[in-house]
Design a protein around this motif. Structure first.
Motif, PDB file in Angstrom:
ATOM      1  N   LEU A  70       0.254   3.588  -1.902  1.00 45.48           N
ATOM      2  CA  LEU A  70      -0.056   2.568  -2.897  1.00 45.48           C
ATOM      3  C   LEU A  70      -1.438   2.006  -2.618  1.00 45.48           C
ATOM      4  CD1 LEU A  70       3.287   0.506  -2.908  1.00 45.48           C
ATOM      5  CD2 LEU A  70       2.542   2.106  -4.683  1.00 45.48           C
ATOM      6  N   LYS A  71      -2.063   1.477  -3.644  1.00 44.77           N
ATOM      7  CA  LYS A  71      -3.351   0.801  -3.500  1.00 44.77           C
ATOM      8  C   LYS A  71      -3.130  -0.705  -3.573  1.00 44.77           C
ATOM      9  CE  LYS A  71      -5.885   4.545  -3.394  1.00 44.77           C
ATOM     10  NZ  LYS A  71      -6.589   4.935  -2.151  1.00 44.77           N
ATOM     11  N   PRO A  72      -3.758  -1.469  -2.692  1.00 44.12           N
ATOM     12  CA  PRO A  72      -3.578  -2.926  -2.734  1.00 44.12           C
ATOM     13  C   PRO A  72      -4.273  -3.550  -3.930  1.00 44.12           C
ATOM     14  CG  PRO A  72      -5.246  -2.352  -1.112  1.00 44.12           C
ATOM     15  CD  PRO A  72      -4.672  -1.046  -1.605  1.00 44.12           C
ATOM     16  N   GLY A  73      -3.740  -4.691  -4.355  1.00 42.55           N
ATOM     17  CA  GLY A  73      -4.418  -5.449  -5.392  1.00 42.55           C
ATOM     18  C   GLY A  73      -5.571  -6.255  -4.827  1.00 42.55           C
ATOM     19  N   ALA A  74      -5.432  -6.638  -3.558  1.00 39.18           N
ATOM     20  CA  ALA A  74      -6.490  -7.377  -2.860  1.00 39.18           C
ATOM     21  C   ALA A  74      -6.346  -7.123  -1.373  1.00 39.18           C
ATOM     22  CB  ALA A  74      -6.389  -8.872  -3.163  1.00 39.18           C
ATOM     23  N   GLY A  75      -7.422  -7.294  -0.639  1.00 38.16           N
ATOM     24  CA  GLY A  75      -7.392  -7.075   0.803  1.00 38.16           C
ATOM     25  C   GLY A  75      -7.374  -5.603   1.157  1.00 38.16           C
ATOM     26  N   GLY A  76      -7.066  -5.313   2.411  1.00 38.85           N
ATOM     27  CA  GLY A  76      -7.051  -3.931   2.867  1.00 38.85           C
ATOM     28  C   GLY A  76      -6.569  -3.862   4.297  1.00 38.85           C
ATOM     29  N   GLY A  77      -6.951  -2.793   4.973  1.00 41.12           N
ATOM     30  CA  GLY A  77      -6.528  -2.651   6.352  1.00 41.12           C
ATOM     31  C   GLY A  77      -7.000  -1.357   6.953  1.00 41.12           C
ATOM     32  N   THR A  78      -6.677  -1.187   8.230  1.00 45.32           N
ATOM     33  CA  THR A  78      -7.056   0.022   8.941  1.00 45.32           C
ATOM     34  C   THR A  78      -5.849   0.587   9.667  1.00 45.32           C
ATOM     35  OG1 THR A  78      -7.721  -1.216  10.919  1.00 45.32           O
ATOM     36  CG2 THR A  78      -9.428  -0.746   9.278  1.00 45.32           C
ATOM     37  N   ILE A  79      -5.845   1.897   9.820  1.00 46.70           N
ATOM     38  CA  ILE A  79      -4.805   2.609  10.548  1.00 46.70           C
ATOM     39  C   ILE A  79      -5.502   3.556  11.516  1.00 46.70           C
ATOM     40  CG2 ILE A  79      -4.560   4.372   8.729  1.00 46.70           C
ATOM     41  CD1 ILE A  79      -1.498   4.260   9.312  1.00 46.70           C
ATOM     42  N   LEU A  80      -5.300   3.321  12.805  1.00 44.70           N
ATOM     43  CA  LEU A  80      -6.000   4.036  13.867  1.00 44.70           C
ATOM     44  C   LEU A  80      -7.511   3.980  13.657  1.00 44.70           C
ATOM     45  CD1 LEU A  80      -3.618   7.116  14.283  1.00 44.70           C
ATOM     46  CD2 LEU A  80      -3.695   5.026  15.665  1.00 44.70           C
ATOM     47  N   GLY A  81      -7.969   2.802  13.235  1.00 42.25           N
ATOM     48  CA  GLY A  81      -9.398   2.557  13.094  1.00 42.25           C
ATOM     49  C   GLY A  81     -10.014   3.033  11.796  1.00 42.25           C
ATOM     50  N   LYS A  82      -9.230   3.655  10.916  1.00 49.26           N
ATOM     51  CA  LYS A  82      -9.744   4.167   9.645  1.00 49.26           C
ATOM     52  C   LYS A  82      -9.100   3.419   8.485  1.00 49.26           C
ATOM     53  CE  LYS A  82     -12.210   7.466  11.562  1.00 49.26           C
ATOM     54  NZ  LYS A  82     -13.680   7.476  11.482  1.00 49.26           N
ATOM     55  N   PRO A  83      -9.771   3.365   7.334  1.00 49.33           N
ATOM     56  CA  PRO A  83      -9.187   2.662   6.184  1.00 49.33           C
ATOM     57  C   PRO A  83      -7.866   3.302   5.749  1.00 49.33           C
ATOM     58  CG  PRO A  83     -11.522   3.124   5.828  1.00 49.33           C
ATOM     59  CD  PRO A  83     -11.114   3.892   7.045  1.00 49.33           C
ATOM     60  N   PHE A  84      -6.980   2.491   5.207  1.00 46.40           N
ATOM     61  CA  PHE A  84      -5.720   3.005   4.685  1.00 46.40           C
ATOM     62  C   PHE A  84      -5.986   4.174   3.729  1.00 46.40           C
ATOM     63  CE2 PHE A  84      -3.396  -1.357   5.023  1.00 46.40           C
ATOM     64  CZ  PHE A  84      -3.285  -1.182   6.394  1.00 46.40           C
ATOM     65  N   GLY A  85      -5.170   5.211   3.864  1.00 43.64           N
ATOM     66  CA  GLY A  85      -5.294   6.373   2.992  1.00 43.64           C
ATOM     67  C   GLY A  85      -6.238   7.444   3.502  1.00 43.64           C
ATOM     68  N   ASP A  86      -6.868   7.232   4.650  1.00 46.58           N
ATOM     69  CA  ASP A  86      -7.783   8.228   5.202  1.00 46.58           C
ATOM     70  C   ASP A  86      -7.022   9.521   5.515  1.00 46.58           C
ATOM     71  OD1 ASP A  86     -10.465   8.925   6.501  1.00 46.58           O
ATOM     72  OD2 ASP A  86      -9.071   9.233   8.160  1.00 46.58           O
ATOM     73  N   THR A  87      -7.428  10.610   4.884  1.00 51.10           N
ATOM     74  CA  THR A  87      -6.682  11.872   4.970  1.00 51.10           C
ATOM     75  C   THR A  87      -6.669  12.430   6.387  1.00 51.10           C
ATOM     76  OG1 THR A  87      -7.269  12.382   2.689  1.00 51.10           O
ATOM     77  CG2 THR A  87      -6.483  14.199   4.043  1.00 51.10           C
ATOM     78  N   ALA A  88      -7.795  12.397   7.070  1.00 52.57           N
ATOM     79  CA  ALA A  88      -7.882  13.007   8.396  1.00 52.57           C
ATOM     80  C   ALA A  88      -7.002  12.300   9.415  1.00 52.57           C
ATOM     81  CB  ALA A  88      -9.337  13.010   8.858  1.00 52.57           C
ATOM     82  N   THR A  89      -6.683  11.049   9.160  1.00 52.94           N
ATOM     83  CA  THR A  89      -5.892  10.268  10.116  1.00 52.94           C
ATOM     84  C   THR A  89      -4.411  10.631  10.070  1.00 52.94           C
ATOM     85  OG1 THR A  89      -7.464   8.457   9.819  1.00 52.94           O
ATOM     86  CG2 THR A  89      -5.389   7.899  10.885  1.00 52.94           C
ATOM     87  N   ARG A  90      -3.959  11.229   8.986  1.00 56.38           N
ATOM     88  CA  ARG A  90      -2.523  11.453   8.806  1.00 56.38           C
ATOM     89  C   ARG A  90      -1.918  12.341   9.889  1.00 56.38           C
ATOM     90  NH1 ARG A  90      -2.592  12.264   2.205  1.00 56.38           N
ATOM     91  NH2 ARG A  90      -2.970  10.049   1.715  1.00 56.38           N
ATOM     92  N   SER A  91      -2.690  13.245  10.443  1.00 56.70           N
ATOM     93  CA  SER A  91      -2.156  14.130  11.473  1.00 56.70           C
ATOM     94  C   SER A  91      -1.908  13.396  12.792  1.00 56.70           C
ATOM     95  CB  SER A  91      -3.110  15.309  11.709  1.00 56.70           C
ATOM     96  OG  SER A  91      -4.351  14.850  12.210  1.00 56.70           O
ATOM     97  N   ARG A  92      -2.362  12.146  12.883  1.00 55.59           N
ATOM     98  CA  ARG A  92      -2.158  11.349  14.100  1.00 55.59           C
ATOM     99  C   ARG A  92      -1.037  10.329  13.924  1.00 55.59           C
ATOM    100  NH1 ARG A  92      -7.856   8.779  14.481  1.00 55.59           N
ATOM    101  NH2 ARG A  92      -7.027   7.845  16.408  1.00 55.59           N
ATOM    102  N   ILE A  93      -0.336  10.426  12.790  1.00 53.42           N
ATOM    103  CA  ILE A  93       0.709   9.464  12.441  1.00 53.42           C
ATOM    104  C   ILE A  93       2.034  10.197  12.268  1.00 53.42           C
ATOM    105  CG2 ILE A  93       1.467   7.778  10.704  1.00 53.42           C
ATOM    106  CD1 ILE A  93      -1.555   7.526   9.960  1.00 53.42           C
ATOM    107  N   GLY A  94       3.121   9.554  12.687  1.00 51.26           N
ATOM    108  CA  GLY A  94       4.464  10.048  12.389  1.00 51.26           C
ATOM    109  C   GLY A  94       5.166   9.048  11.490  1.00 51.26           C
ATOM    110  N   PHE A  95       5.764   9.519  10.397  1.00 49.00           N
ATOM    111  CA  PHE A  95       6.371   8.624   9.411  1.00 49.00           C
ATOM    112  C   PHE A  95       7.802   9.043   9.121  1.00 49.00           C
ATOM    113  CE2 PHE A  95       7.022   7.958   4.680  1.00 49.00           C
ATOM    114  CZ  PHE A  95       7.454   6.638   4.816  1.00 49.00           C
ATOM    115  N   LEU A  96       8.697   8.054   9.140  1.00 53.15           N
ATOM    116  CA  LEU A  96      10.084   8.258   8.721  1.00 53.15           C
ATOM    117  C   LEU A  96      10.375   7.319   7.559  1.00 53.15           C
ATOM    118  CD1 LEU A  96      12.977   9.447   9.241  1.00 53.15           C
ATOM    119  CD2 LEU A  96      13.401   7.342  10.536  1.00 53.15           C
ATOM    120  N   PRO A  97      10.653   7.856   6.343  1.00 50.85           N
ATOM    121  CA  PRO A  97      11.020   6.988   5.223  1.00 50.85           C
ATOM    122  C   PRO A  97      12.438   6.461   5.392  1.00 50.85           C
ATOM    123  CG  PRO A  97      11.163   9.282   4.566  1.00 50.85           C
ATOM    124  CD  PRO A  97      10.610   9.273   5.972  1.00 50.85           C
TER     125      PRO A  97
END
Length: 304
Positions: free
Chosen positions: A59-86
């Motif tokens: 999802l895209k925020p309406g305001a504000g933002g954030g970082t995940i492992l030092g990169k902006p949310f949604g950064d494609t290259a960072t996904r391989s460093r993350i594990g996700f369980l829905p």
């Protein structure tokens, strides 16, 4: 030598999200530090899953933002460093090993490493002899398979949405040990759950969300320690001792010659002094811990 600042594993900076007129998330600021497990709590509809989907770039925020492992949310290259369980994992037709292999290939894992990690995780999570169609697995087996997928790439950050919700007690224990081991290896874990007893046992810090707003956050232990009540055990007095008659509303049990009282901390001294004066013996004084369930109810009710 100049030292580089260590960035948090996951950070939300005044992030908000609306769906039409509904504010799903309202100016959330929160950080998950490196090497910690943060329990993300709140009632249904509080905005927990929306928060996770924003962090992962779904999802895209309406305001504000954030970082995940030092990169902006949604950064494609960072996904391989993350594990996700829905919260509700789903699978294609195929075996448990093929489901884990798919997750590994999506994370660009080398074939030899993927085979090794897959065998290790399937054995650890009791899925080696699972059936040939993951869609037909029990809810608990699917939950364990989703955890195996989240762990296969040896991620730096785990984002878990209700990881123990469908597990039996042995499965809960196994996942608990897996997450503790991951933390001990330096991984960061963002852990959304309604299983409050699990949060108490495994999390270093908690954050409590209600109606899109962050109400409480911080280390877990101080929240649980200060209940304002004391458990006091007195020996050597009969159950109808006149000296303690005023404290009968606080008496919770009798065992032989012992009386157990749960009293507000402010009156513990006067109770003990009257027991001594009447010839009683103080056996123990123990501060009572609160539970997350009590705090959950208190925090939710205070906002409604």
């Amino acid at each position: 030598m100049r030292q580089c600042a260590v960035t948090a594993a996951l950070e939300f900076h005044s992030i908000s999200k609306r769906f039409g007129a509904h504010a799903a998330l309202d100016c959330l600021s929160l950080a998950v530090e490196r090497g910690e497990i943060l329990g993300f709590l709140g009632p249904n509809g509080a905005g927990k899953t929306t928060t996770i989907h924003l962090a992962l770039g779904f999802l895209k925020p309406g305001a504000g933002g954030g970082t995940i492992l030092g990169k902006p949310f949604g950064d494609t290259a960072t996904r391989s460093r993350i594990g996700f369980l829905p919260d509700t994992p789903s699978f294609f037709a195929g075996s448990a090993s093929s489901a884990v292999a798919l997750a590994g290939r999506l994370n660009n894992m080398q074939s030899w490493l993927l085979r090794e990690r897959s065998r290790e995780l399937l054995a650890r999570l009791n899925l080696t002899s699972a059936g040939k169609d993951a869609r037909r697995f029990s809810r608990g087996m699917q939950q364990r398979l989703g955890i195996a997928q989240a762990l296969v790439n040896d991620p730096e950050l785990l984002i878990l949405d209700e990881p123990t919700s469908a597990l039996d007690p042995p499965g809960v224990l196994e996942v608990r040990e897996l997450l503790r081991a991951a933390r001990d290896e330096g991984k960061s874990i963002f852990f959304s759950s309604h299983q409050l007893s699990e949060v108490e046992q495994i999390c270093d810090r908690i954050a409590f969300l209600d109606r899109g707003r962050l109400l409480r956050h911080g280390p877990l232990a101080p929240f649980l320690e200060d209940s304002g009540k004391m458990e006091i055990v007195i020996d050597g007095l009969s159950s109808d001792a006149e000296a303690l008659a005023a404290y009968r509303p606080y008496r919770t049990s009798l065992s032989g010659n012992s009386m157990l009282f749960i009293v507000p901390a402010r009156i513990q001294r006067e109770l003990i002094e009257k027991a001594w004066a009447a010839g009683g013996t103080l056996k123990s004084v123990t501060p009572l811990r609160r539970t997350l369930e009590e705090l959950f109810i208190k925090w939710t009710e205070s906002e409604h």
